[in-house]
Design a protein around this motif. Sequence first.
Motif, mmCIF file in Angstrom:
data_model
loop_
_atom_site.group_PDB
_atom_site.id
_atom_site.type_symbol
_atom_site.label_atom_id
_atom_site.label_comp_id
_atom_site.label_asym_id
_atom_site.label_seq_id
_atom_site.Cartn_x
_atom_site.Cartn_y
_atom_site.Cartn_z
ATOM 1 N N LYS A 32 0.390 9.961 7.669
ATOM 2 C CA LYS A 32 0.660 8.956 6.704
ATOM 3 C C LYS A 32 -0.340 7.999 6.727
ATOM 4 O O LYS A 32 -0.834 6.804 5.892
ATOM 5 C CB LYS A 32 1.892 8.176 7.394
ATOM 6 C CG LYS A 32 3.269 9.051 6.570
ATOM 7 C CD LYS A 32 4.383 8.660 7.040
ATOM 8 C CE LYS A 32 5.463 9.904 7.060
ATOM 9 N NZ LYS A 32 6.818 9.600 7.600
ATOM 10 N N GLY A 57 -7.153 5.352 3.238
ATOM 11 C CA GLY A 57 -7.325 5.557 2.017
ATOM 12 C C GLY A 57 -6.972 4.461 0.781
ATOM 13 O O GLY A 57 -7.732 4.241 0.147
ATOM 14 N N THR A 58 -5.615 4.647 0.718
ATOM 15 C CA THR A 58 -5.212 3.951 -0.257
ATOM 16 C C THR A 58 -5.359 2.483 -0.426
ATOM 17 O O THR A 58 -5.580 1.950 -1.033
ATOM 18 C CB THR A 58 -3.761 4.202 -0.526
ATOM 19 O OG1 THR A 58 -2.905 5.369 -0.328
ATOM 20 C CG2 THR A 58 -3.116 3.344 -1.461
ATOM 21 N N ARG A 80 -3.403 8.110 7.411
ATOM 22 C CA ARG A 80 -4.931 7.643 6.976
ATOM 23 C C ARG A 80 -4.732 7.945 5.700
ATOM 24 O O ARG A 80 -5.479 7.562 4.723
ATOM 25 C CB ARG A 80 -5.227 9.941 7.184
ATOM 26 C CG ARG A 80 -5.469 9.490 8.968
ATOM 27 C CD ARG A 80 -6.461 10.233 8.366
ATOM 28 N NE ARG A 80 -6.817 10.802 10.783
ATOM 29 C CZ ARG A 80 -7.852 11.867 11.412
ATOM 30 N NH1 ARG A 80 -8.822 12.117 10.112
ATOM 31 N NH2 ARG A 80 -8.042 11.852 12.387
ATOM 32 N N ILE A 81 -3.537 8.484 4.710
ATOM 33 C CA ILE A 81 -3.208 8.152 3.819
ATOM 34 C C ILE A 81 -3.186 6.599 2.729
ATOM 35 O O ILE A 81 -4.074 5.996 2.403
ATOM 36 C CB ILE A 81 -1.963 8.710 3.219
ATOM 37 C CG1 ILE A 81 -2.396 10.522 2.774
ATOM 38 C CG2 ILE A 81 -1.656 8.399 1.717
ATOM 39 C CD1 ILE A 81 -1.104 10.835 3.076
ATOM 40 N N LEU A 82 -2.566 6.122 4.427
ATOM 41 C CA LEU A 82 -2.257 4.485 4.367
ATOM 42 C C LEU A 82 -3.528 3.808 3.639
ATOM 43 O O LEU A 82 -3.828 2.573 3.221
ATOM 44 C CB LEU A 82 -1.761 3.590 4.842
ATOM 45 C CG LEU A 82 -0.277 4.657 4.579
ATOM 46 C CD1 LEU A 82 0.894 3.511 5.274
ATOM 47 C CD2 LEU A 82 0.487 3.934 2.742
ATOM 48 N N THR A 91 0.567 -1.083 0.415
ATOM 49 C CA THR A 91 0.042 -0.341 0.317
ATOM 50 C C THR A 91 0.643 1.538 0.013
ATOM 51 O O THR A 91 0.707 2.602 -0.411
ATOM 52 C CB THR A 91 -0.858 -0.016 0.761
ATOM 53 O OG1 THR A 91 -1.812 -1.085 1.528
ATOM 54 C CG2 THR A 91 -1.821 1.000 1.180
ATOM 55 N N SER A 92 1.535 1.239 0.270
ATOM 56 C CA SER A 92 2.668 2.404 0.564
ATOM 57 C C SER A 92 3.429 2.515 -1.040
ATOM 58 O O SER A 92 3.645 3.967 -1.294
ATOM 59 C CB SER A 92 3.777 2.556 2.210
ATOM 60 O OG SER A 92 4.801 1.564 1.608
ATOM 61 N N ALA A 100 0.561 4.531 -2.506
ATOM 62 C CA ALA A 100 0.895 5.920 -1.909
ATOM 63 C C ALA A 100 2.207 6.290 -2.038
ATOM 64 O O ALA A 100 1.696 7.424 -1.584
ATOM 65 C CB ALA A 100 0.053 6.042 -0.543
ATOM 66 N N SER A 141 -6.588 10.507 0.795
ATOM 67 C CA SER A 141 -5.791 10.145 -0.253
ATOM 68 C C SER A 141 -5.166 10.362 -1.541
ATOM 69 O O SER A 141 -4.333 10.754 -1.816
ATOM 70 C CB SER A 141 -5.581 8.644 0.361
ATOM 71 O OG SER A 141 -6.246 8.009 -0.973
ATOM 72 N N SER A 142 -6.642 10.795 -1.985
ATOM 73 C CA SER A 142 -6.579 11.145 -3.390
ATOM 74 C C SER A 142 -6.586 13.103 -3.225
ATOM 75 O O SER A 142 -5.803 13.344 -4.380
ATOM 76 C CB SER A 142 -8.335 11.347 -3.897
ATOM 77 O OG SER A 142 -8.395 11.363 -4.964
ATOM 78 N N PRO A 202 -10.350 8.924 4.841
ATOM 79 C CA PRO A 202 -9.070 8.508 4.678
ATOM 80 C C PRO A 202 -9.069 8.620 3.317
ATOM 81 O O PRO A 202 -8.163 8.747 2.177
ATOM 82 C CB PRO A 202 -8.709 7.430 5.360
ATOM 83 C CG PRO A 202 -9.261 7.888 6.484
ATOM 84 C CD PRO A 202 -10.846 8.329 5.921
#
Lengths: 95, 486
Positions: B353, B359-360, B355-357, A11-12, A15, B315-316, B311
């Motif tokens: 980070k 969301g992704t 929350r981005i993860l 996932t990282s 992202a 992420s977007s 999230p």
Amino acid sequence: MSIDKDKIIHTSKLARISLEEKKVDSLSKDLSNIFNFIEKLNKIKTDDVKPLTSILDHSLRARDDQVTDGSIREKVLGNAPNKNEEFFIVPKVIE
Amino acid sequence: MSELTNKSLTELVSLIKTKELKSEDITKDFIDNCNKGEKLNAFVTNAFDHALDKAKNFDKNPNLDCLLPGIPLAVKDLFCTEGVRTTAGSKMLENFIPNYESTVTNNLWSEGAFLLGKLNCDEFAMGSSNETSYFGNVINPLKDNVVPGGSSGGSAAAVCANLTPATIGTDTGGSIRQPASFTGTVGLKPTYGLCSRWGIVAFASSLDQAGPMTKNVSDCALMLEAMVGFDPKDSTSINKKKENYSKNLSKDIKGLKIGIPKEYRVDGMPSQIEELWDKGKKILKEEGAEIIDISLPHTEYALPTYYIVAPAEASSNLARYDGVKYGFRSSKGANLIEMYENTRSEGFGDEVKRRILIGTYVLSSGYYDAYYLKAQKVRQLIKRDFDQSFKNVDAILTPSTPSSAFQIGEKKDDPISMYLNDVFTVPVNLAGVPAISIPAGLDKNKLPLGLQLIGKPLAEQTLLNIAYSMEDKINFKLDLNKWWEN
């Protein structure tokens, strides 16, 4: 659900965030806990429910296809970390 | 002269309009207070010189025919301000100087106000304690070592400690109402689409709304009136006639029906919150409103839904921070991809980070239906709960938060316990309806607790009126001992 280290690393990558090894462990623990919490949603049946994509009554407006600004190259480039007079500069992409 | 800073925004406006006060006097006093209040860490960037220039210019040729004549205002550092650094509480935007002005701040300046400074907040508005800011914790003016709430923590602290006459924040899951509740101030999240989102650093676009944070309800009505307005630059902006919230403010709430949702009585809630909620009901009855028990059956699913939707959108939205066009760029990395990865690793803090993860992950191939689509369906059910209730009631009364302000560090390492803070505020954002938090009393630690009123879409006036009538009866007074000045 457990979010194991491999999933965190995958996932990282998606992202575009590089992670130190020690962060991978703690993120795996945090995200596993968070997903256990999130999965409470599986208790509700939603087969017949329409997904909510917008809370507005009106649909999104389309604007007329007209130029409303422009000739602001300097402003657009103003906050660039690296630039020359006309372009953003990034690390070399093609050898 | 610092009594000036104790005055409400409404009083200051009136004193300027009657020419009893000069903008420069007010501005100097607030700057003085801000300098004495540095310990609170409420400001990321000050605009004191700019404010003094604006005040002097105003006094030379005062235009009194506007809502906020000659009033200095500090704003949350999530609003882009032309020529003034806008950080969103992040290292990523540490040196970002926008060359445009957000619509909402522009509206305030058009009404005669000017910028006093930029207020600290959780990084990209992700947090409930202001502890995720790259620029450090904000301290609650009511008690040392206690958080002011978040994400609009600097805004709440600044209003509470009289560092600004009023301010604006943003609310994605409670970021105006929770810090207002923690600092004994008033905070309103408008109907989604009422205030333009243009020029606000984006977090979760289907939930984000800007709103006022003030000392009292009259100030809140005045600020809201100045902020709102249709904006063609925001495709979700609602095109409606502007209302005169402050002029139409009334304490007459006779015959209004107020719903009390049984699902907001949660386990482990301190008894003082129950008591204040009961007190709120009693006041409303005395004012001639009718109290009706209602049910919002999907309340318990609001937080899990929020922690997918927000999230995912974040992420977007945060994909734009790539070190190319603006913001921080890492010096490490042999090629473009490594530059992206290092930039985002070094530029974002841990919570962002995380929350981005999340969301992704929920948007990634194979998981979309199980998480994001599921959350959108449950969001529909949550909205339907409110739609159904509002067939029978005009507004809903709940506590604002399940506890009062907590110690700095107390919840920092436990994301879920931090997220639970927003249990009463998040459903409102998911449904897009307006809500206001007003101070209701103190808990056993002498920290304030708030009550929340939730309204029908675009019923801000009704909410303000109910809040106005309750405020009068609650008669809450902040006890500021100004410990930070010692």
